[in-house]
Scaffold this motif. Sequence first.
Motif, PDB file in Angstrom:
ATOM      1  N   ARG A  85       1.114  -1.195  -0.240  1.00  0.00           N
ATOM      2  CA  ARG A  85      -0.049   0.182  -0.067  1.00  0.00           C
ATOM      3  C   ARG A  85       0.436   1.466  -0.009  1.00  0.00           C
ATOM      4  NH1 ARG A  85      -5.617  -1.251   2.243  1.00  0.00           N
ATOM      5  NH2 ARG A  85      -5.540   1.319   2.915  1.00  0.00           N
ATOM      6  N   ALA A  86       0.808   1.898  -0.589  1.00  0.00           N
ATOM      7  CA  ALA A  86       1.053   3.436  -1.032  1.00  0.00           C
ATOM      8  C   ALA A  86       0.789   4.288  -0.272  1.00  0.00           C
ATOM      9  CB  ALA A  86       1.282   3.616  -2.357  1.00  0.00           C
ATOM     10  N   ASP A  87       0.002   4.174   0.800  1.00  0.00           N
ATOM     11  CA  ASP A  87      -0.549   5.165   1.708  1.00  0.00           C
ATOM     12  C   ASP A  87      -0.350   4.664   3.475  1.00  0.00           C
ATOM     13  OD1 ASP A  87      -2.121   2.645   1.733  1.00  0.00           O
ATOM     14  OD2 ASP A  87      -4.282   3.753   2.206  1.00  0.00           O
ATOM     15  N   LEU A  88       1.285   3.990   3.389  1.00  0.00           N
ATOM     16  CA  LEU A  88       0.746   2.938   4.724  1.00  0.00           C
ATOM     17  C   LEU A  88       2.374   3.560   5.093  1.00  0.00           C
ATOM     18  CD1 LEU A  88       0.787   0.586   6.380  1.00  0.00           C
ATOM     19  CD2 LEU A  88       2.284  -0.460   5.304  1.00  0.00           C
ATOM     20  N   PRO A  89       1.762   4.207   6.741  1.00  0.00           N
ATOM     21  CA  PRO A  89       3.132   4.922   6.856  1.00  0.00           C
ATOM     22  C   PRO A  89       3.869   4.002   7.427  1.00  0.00           C
ATOM     23  CG  PRO A  89       0.685   4.878   8.055  1.00  0.00           C
ATOM     24  CD  PRO A  89       0.754   4.144   7.393  1.00  0.00           C
ATOM     25  N   ALA A  90       5.616   5.034   7.522  1.00  0.00           N
ATOM     26  CA  ALA A  90       6.620   4.305   7.590  1.00  0.00           C
ATOM     27  C   ALA A  90       6.582   2.926   6.850  1.00  0.00           C
ATOM     28  CB  ALA A  90       6.686   3.981   9.542  1.00  0.00           C
ATOM     29  N   ARG A  91       6.637   2.679   5.091  1.00  0.00           N
ATOM     30  CA  ARG A  91       6.040   1.186   4.653  1.00  0.00           C
ATOM     31  C   ARG A  91       8.007   0.284   4.472  1.00  0.00           C
ATOM     32  NH1 ARG A  91       4.194   0.388  -1.681  1.00  0.00           N
ATOM     33  NH2 ARG A  91       5.854   2.549  -1.204  1.00  0.00           N
ATOM     34  N   GLY A  92       8.667   1.473   4.646  1.00  0.00           N
ATOM     35  CA  GLY A  92      10.026   1.004   4.296  1.00  0.00           C
ATOM     36  C   GLY A  92      10.790   0.593   5.384  1.00  0.00           C
ATOM     37  N   ALA A  93      10.291   0.649   7.052  1.00  0.00           N
ATOM     38  CA  ALA A  93      10.609   0.815   7.965  1.00  0.00           C
ATOM     39  C   ALA A  93      10.282  -0.387   8.787  1.00  0.00           C
ATOM     40  CB  ALA A  93      10.670   1.117   8.974  1.00  0.00           C
TER      41      ALA A  93
END
Length: 560
Positions: A85-93
């Motif tokens: 999801r592109a709207d996910l906060p802190a997706r990389g972490a």
Amino acid sequence: MSARSHAASGERLAIGGTVLAVVGLVVVPLVRLVRASAEAGGASLGRVLHSPGIATAAWHTVFLAAAVTAIAVPLGVALALLLRRADLPARGALRIAAVLPLVVPQFVLGYSWTQAYGRAGFTDTLLSLRWDGLSGPAGIIVVLVVNAAPVSLLLAGVGLATRAQPELERAARASGARPAAVLRTVTLPLLRPAIAAACVLIFVSTLESFAVPQILGTPAGFATLTTRIYADLALGSNPDAFTDAITLALGLVILAAVILIPADLVLAPRLRADRDGQPAGPVLPRRRTWRSWSVAAAVVGYVAVVIAVPTASLLAASVNRAVGLTPSPGNWTLDNFRLALDGTFGAALRNSLELAATAATVLVVLGAIVGVLERHRTGRILATVSTLSFVIPGSTLAVGLLIAYGNWLGGGLTLILLAYLAKLWALAHRPISGALDRFPGSEWSAARTSGARTAAAVRTVWIPAMAPALVGGWLLTFVTALHEVTMSSLLYGPDSQTLAVEVLNSQELGTVGRTAALSVVLTVLLIVPAVPAWVVLRLLRRDRPARNAIAPAPEVSVAR
């Protein structure tokens, strides 16, 4: 000699060398195992089949493999879709946190769960909450699922990166389809090969799992085939125990081969997607809503339960003066680390680092050769054999190598190195093979047409384009070799003990504080290389943005 004949000669040399390596590392040990079992005639098979508890151990093994697969694959796929999801906060972490259980050794993961949720564990001491069923089948399944879910997540992530077609998903959404319908009718059908591959890999690897059943199952009397093999080889006093363990191990090999070989031959071509450019972005809005924050909170909660709390418990046990004491600063001590770092620790650490680095370097070279050759039929067979060797039980390979080469190499580091090379080949080969599906063939052709020799083209085109896969394959192999315990525990001698064996021996002796301290040290050694390697991989991928930006994305079919 013409360039074409020179290339053909080089290819024949590569095939010959790789075949020789496969024969020496895998075929010869297995043949010697079969011969040793056959020399005992039907007596060994009869003893194994009529051995008390063998049917129960076989049922436990298959049951665990089926249960772990049924839970871990959907869980990993769901995590991959959520983390897309592109709207996910802190997706990389969150992505990094979700795959951390894969970095932690299985026996450390199992031991950390006992310190977190078992009797007199972290939650029991602080909150009077414990899981009495942790030592037994339920606990084994949960911990193995935690370890296997990142494998499913990574395979699904690769499928989303190479097979997903966002334009179809956008068209479905534009036509009024709800997200669930798009997932069911577009996304999941495109991911079927990756999901099937995850099912096969997790099922077969669970069949040969040893560390978690040994730590959580043995105290509860829950035996599997791998723990039976280990007990016969390491603890058995009966002269027939060695032969019976060989026969039992060969049965496990046959079961794995029956499942893996047809699946690999069918699925491997379907997993390829000849796409030079990067796929379009995810089909989701970038505006963050309460749903995106809820998804992030759910992922954080999952990571906290499966890895953060067990890790904190392991740290607490490593500095606590005694079992059962509240993990407060007043009860902290570094004596456990002093005890752990004394004695044979230095030699074991040196042995582990030397073995892991050597195995990773050799296997990246062999993996690259097989990755290039598998575009032909001969190479395809070699790739299947390398994958099969990965799911052969480590105890089986160790015994085969001991029988084949023990007279010359027994008790030394070289024999353990051969075991690592035989077992971990696929870990280096698979990332390189996947990257070759997206290799910019036009640049290679341009270099060769311009008069560049093969060596120059490899140095200026092939290696820069494949660098992320080469570094990733090396790191994956290095980390796995560093925490390998099954083969090392059967092959080590007085001067060849590895750090993983040191931890396992300490755990079996019941020294909780020292075991926790050693586990912490080993886990840190595994995580530390991952940080600079992650930075290097990001830099390597960033070096080639132009190609990814301008390369067209050809049509990708669901199956070929």
